[in-house]
Write an enzyme that holds these catalytic residues in place. Sequence first.
Site, PDB file in Angstrom:
ATOM      1  N   SER A  20       0.838  -1.209   0.000  1.00  0.00           N
ATOM      2  CA  SER A  20       0.000   0.000   0.000  1.00  0.00           C
ATOM      3  C   SER A  20       0.872   1.258   0.000  1.00  0.00           C
ATOM      4  O   SER A  20       1.875   1.340   0.712  1.00  0.00           O
ATOM      5  CB  SER A  20      -0.899   0.008   1.231  1.00  0.00           C
ATOM      6  OG  SER A  20      -1.531   1.265   1.322  1.00  0.00           O
ATOM      7  N   LEU A  21       0.459   2.228  -0.775  1.00  0.00           N
ATOM      8  CA  LEU A  21       1.178   3.507  -0.838  1.00  0.00           C
ATOM      9  C   LEU A  21       0.630   4.493   0.183  1.00  0.00           C
ATOM     10  O   LEU A  21       1.184   5.576   0.373  1.00  0.00           O
ATOM     11  CB  LEU A  21       1.066   4.086  -2.255  1.00  0.00           C
ATOM     12  CG  LEU A  21       1.699   3.214  -3.344  1.00  0.00           C
ATOM     13  CD1 LEU A  21       1.298   3.703  -4.729  1.00  0.00           C
ATOM     14  CD2 LEU A  21       3.213   3.203  -3.205  1.00  0.00           C
ATOM     15  N   SER A  22      -0.469   4.128   0.858  1.00  0.00           N
ATOM     16  CA  SER A  22      -1.106   5.069   1.778  1.00  0.00           C
ATOM     17  C   SER A  22      -0.224   5.464   2.966  1.00  0.00           C
ATOM     18  O   SER A  22      -0.195   6.642   3.328  1.00  0.00           O
ATOM     19  CB  SER A  22      -2.447   4.519   2.263  1.00  0.00           C
ATOM     20  OG  SER A  22      -3.348   4.490   1.178  1.00  0.00           O
ATOM     21  N   THR A  67      -8.924  -1.428   2.701  1.00  0.00           N
ATOM     22  CA  THR A  67      -8.679  -1.791   1.313  1.00  0.00           C
ATOM     23  C   THR A  67      -8.995  -3.260   1.080  1.00  0.00           C
ATOM     24  O   THR A  67      -9.521  -3.947   1.983  1.00  0.00           O
ATOM     25  CB  THR A  67      -7.237  -1.381   0.897  1.00  0.00           C
ATOM     26  OG1 THR A  67      -7.102  -1.582  -0.520  1.00  0.00           O
ATOM     27  CG2 THR A  67      -6.169  -2.182   1.629  1.00  0.00           C
ATOM     28  N   LYS A  71     -13.392  -4.014   1.894  1.00  0.00           N
ATOM     29  CA  LYS A  71     -14.138  -2.760   1.733  1.00  0.00           C
ATOM     30  C   LYS A  71     -15.657  -2.916   1.915  1.00  0.00           C
ATOM     31  O   LYS A  71     -16.320  -1.998   2.394  1.00  0.00           O
ATOM     32  CB  LYS A  71     -13.816  -2.111   0.380  1.00  0.00           C
ATOM     33  CG  LYS A  71     -12.417  -1.509   0.355  1.00  0.00           C
ATOM     34  CD  LYS A  71     -12.026  -1.030  -1.025  1.00  0.00           C
ATOM     35  CE  LYS A  71     -12.211   0.457  -1.160  1.00  0.00           C
ATOM     36  NZ  LYS A  71     -11.550   0.995  -2.384  1.00  0.00           N
ATOM     37  N   ASP A 107     -13.515   7.497  -2.308  1.00  0.00           N
ATOM     38  CA  ASP A 107     -13.038   7.183  -3.665  1.00  0.00           C
ATOM     39  C   ASP A 107     -13.733   8.064  -4.708  1.00  0.00           C
ATOM     40  O   ASP A 107     -13.106   8.523  -5.662  1.00  0.00           O
ATOM     41  CB  ASP A 107     -13.298   5.708  -4.006  1.00  0.00           C
ATOM     42  CG  ASP A 107     -12.365   4.773  -3.254  1.00  0.00           C
ATOM     43  OD1 ASP A 107     -11.243   5.185  -2.929  1.00  0.00           O
ATOM     44  OD2 ASP A 107     -12.772   3.625  -2.995  1.00  0.00           O
ATOM     45  N   ALA A 133     -18.310  -2.621 -13.178  1.00  0.00           N
ATOM     46  CA  ALA A 133     -19.527  -2.546 -12.358  1.00  0.00           C
ATOM     47  C   ALA A 133     -19.253  -2.979 -10.918  1.00  0.00           C
ATOM     48  O   ALA A 133     -20.146  -3.410 -10.217  1.00  0.00           O
ATOM     49  CB  ALA A 133     -20.614  -3.422 -12.982  1.00  0.00           C
ATOM     50  N   TYR A 230      -3.107   2.719 -11.906  1.00  0.00           N
ATOM     51  CA  TYR A 230      -1.939   3.614 -11.869  1.00  0.00           C
ATOM     52  C   TYR A 230      -0.612   2.856 -11.930  1.00  0.00           C
ATOM     53  O   TYR A 230       0.442   3.468 -11.980  1.00  0.00           O
ATOM     54  CB  TYR A 230      -1.992   4.554 -10.654  1.00  0.00           C
ATOM     55  CG  TYR A 230      -2.215   3.841  -9.346  1.00  0.00           C
ATOM     56  CD1 TYR A 230      -3.498   3.657  -8.861  1.00  0.00           C
ATOM     57  CD2 TYR A 230      -1.145   3.333  -8.625  1.00  0.00           C
ATOM     58  CE1 TYR A 230      -3.719   2.984  -7.680  1.00  0.00           C
ATOM     59  CE2 TYR A 230      -1.354   2.663  -7.442  1.00  0.00           C
ATOM     60  CZ  TYR A 230      -2.637   2.494  -6.976  1.00  0.00           C
ATOM     61  OH  TYR A 230      -2.850   1.815  -5.814  1.00  0.00           O
ATOM     62  N   GLY A 251      -4.858   6.796 -12.576  1.00  0.00           N
ATOM     63  CA  GLY A 251      -5.525   6.862 -11.273  1.00  0.00           C
ATOM     64  C   GLY A 251      -4.700   7.437 -10.133  1.00  0.00           C
ATOM     65  O   GLY A 251      -5.165   7.434  -8.987  1.00  0.00           O
TER      66      GLY A 251
HETATM   67  P1  ATR Z   1     -13.540  -3.032  -7.547  1.00  0.00           P
HETATM   68  O1  ATR Z   1     -14.165  -2.922  -6.200  1.00  0.00           O
HETATM   69  O2  ATR Z   1     -12.087  -2.653  -7.578  1.00  0.00           O
HETATM   70  O3  ATR Z   1     -14.317  -2.340  -8.603  1.00  0.00           O
HETATM   71  P2  ATR Z   1     -14.654  -5.628  -8.195  1.00  0.00           P
HETATM   72  O4  ATR Z   1     -15.894  -5.333  -7.446  1.00  0.00           O
HETATM   73  O5  ATR Z   1     -14.030  -6.982  -8.050  1.00  0.00           O
HETATM   74  O6  ATR Z   1     -13.486  -4.609  -7.864  1.00  0.00           O
HETATM   75  O7  ATR Z   1     -14.938  -5.328  -9.752  1.00  0.00           O
HETATM   76  C1  ATR Z   1     -13.995  -5.620 -10.724  1.00  0.00           C
HETATM   77  C2  ATR Z   1     -14.506  -5.092 -12.065  1.00  0.00           C
HETATM   78  O8  ATR Z   1     -13.486  -5.355 -13.046  1.00  0.00           O
HETATM   79  C3  ATR Z   1     -15.757  -5.786 -12.559  1.00  0.00           C
HETATM   80  O9  ATR Z   1     -16.502  -4.871 -13.334  1.00  0.00           O
HETATM   81  C4  ATR Z   1     -15.185  -6.904 -13.437  1.00  0.00           C
HETATM   82  O10 ATR Z   1     -16.077  -7.389 -14.418  1.00  0.00           O
HETATM   83  P3  ATR Z   1     -17.149  -8.553 -14.034  1.00  0.00           P
HETATM   84  O11 ATR Z   1     -18.252  -7.869 -13.287  1.00  0.00           O
HETATM   85  O12 ATR Z   1     -17.575  -9.115 -15.321  1.00  0.00           O
HETATM   86  O13 ATR Z   1     -16.386  -9.534 -13.160  1.00  0.00           O
HETATM   87  C5  ATR Z   1     -14.041  -6.175 -14.090  1.00  0.00           C
HETATM   88  N1  ATR Z   1     -13.008  -7.043 -14.614  1.00  0.00           N
HETATM   89  C6  ATR Z   1     -12.044  -7.701 -13.925  1.00  0.00           C
HETATM   90  N2  ATR Z   1     -11.258  -8.400 -14.773  1.00  0.00           N
HETATM   91  C7  ATR Z   1     -11.717  -8.176 -16.033  1.00  0.00           C
HETATM   92  C8  ATR Z   1     -11.331  -8.606 -17.346  1.00  0.00           C
HETATM   93  N3  ATR Z   1     -10.286  -9.411 -17.515  1.00  0.00           N
HETATM   94  N4  ATR Z   1     -12.050  -8.155 -18.407  1.00  0.00           N
HETATM   95  C9  ATR Z   1     -13.093  -7.318 -18.244  1.00  0.00           C
HETATM   96  N5  ATR Z   1     -13.523  -6.878 -17.025  1.00  0.00           N
HETATM   97  C10 ATR Z   1     -12.837  -7.299 -15.933  1.00  0.00           C
END
Ligand code: ATR
Length: 290
Positions: A20-22, A67, A71, A107, A133, A230, A251
């Site tokens: 972590s960079l925090s 983190t 979260k 965030d 998403a 980032y 980022g």
């Molecule tokens: P965070 O809280 O960091 O947003 P997360 O809730 O695990 O992490 O969400 C990861 C996001 O990255 C999701 O939108 C995921 O898509 P899915 O909902 O289909 O899982 C997306 N993601 C991760 N790896 C991916 C990949 N190789 N290609 C496309 N989308 C990816």
Amino acid sequence: MKIRGTTRVLGIVGRPVAHSLSPAMQNAALDALGLEYVYVPFPVEPEYLGAAVEGLRRIGVWGFNVTIPHKTAIIPFLDRITREAELAGAVNTVYREGELFVGHNTDGIGFLASLRHDLNREPAGSTVLLLGAGGAARAALAVLAAGGASRIIIANRTVERGEALADRFGSLFASVRFDVCSLEGGEVSAALRSADLLVNTTSVGMNGTEFANLPLSEMGPHGAVYDMVYVPAETPLLAAARERGLACANGTGMLAGQGEAAFELWTGHRAPRNIMKRKLFEELGGSTKS
Ligand code: ATR
């Protein structure tokens, strides 16, 4: 910095937290203002999260960041969460209100600050194509919608997750048009044509990974691209955007911005301008731009 009996303890709870960079960024800002706080890493296994929060409470820890992977999981162990945390479905900052631990999310505000400062863009009136998403997408959605974006198109690998987000935010922000599209096929090309701003909230771009189908050539010349990743500083998406002459930012500014907002909540002082960002660039081995 001198640590005394009166020093207040801040920290970050995660697993792992070693990278972590925090701690570096928060201590740099605390030192710059000569504040009597120290910010330390707290590695916590998921099965001990509840016990850890109780421990932090009992030993008088003043506040902390949260983190991966805690979260969302931390929410039941807190006394209340703010609207920002509720909208994001995730907590990245915990502060005290008397004896209570309040879960908040900075965030979104960090992203908005970086959008303004690093890209000179405002959400108001814009059409945004948002990739992802997850929690990061939700935090961005909340500030984009509250900031008056006119249309937000959510593109996610798992389309149903995008639809669920569009439904939820659509019911909260009636003046924003929400659409959902797949990351496959021609839909994303059409979305790129209408977007003023492309925001990547997914982990794609880390470790050299890239989107298989994201034809940036479809985006208008005044389009801008924000990538929350980032490391590396320039993802394949940002390299393509730069080659096309689009405005772009990674980022780092968001990471600094979320930290500054947390710092202000804990200490009651404005974070010293650019100290955190400069520290991040130093830690990441990059330039000291802005
Ligand atoms: P965070 O809280 O960091 O947003 P997360 O809730 O695990 O992490 O969400 C990861 C996001 O990255 C999701 O939108 C995921 O898509 P899915 O909902 O289909 O899982 C997306 N993601 C991760 N790896 C991916 C990949 N190789 N290609 C496309 N989308 C990816």
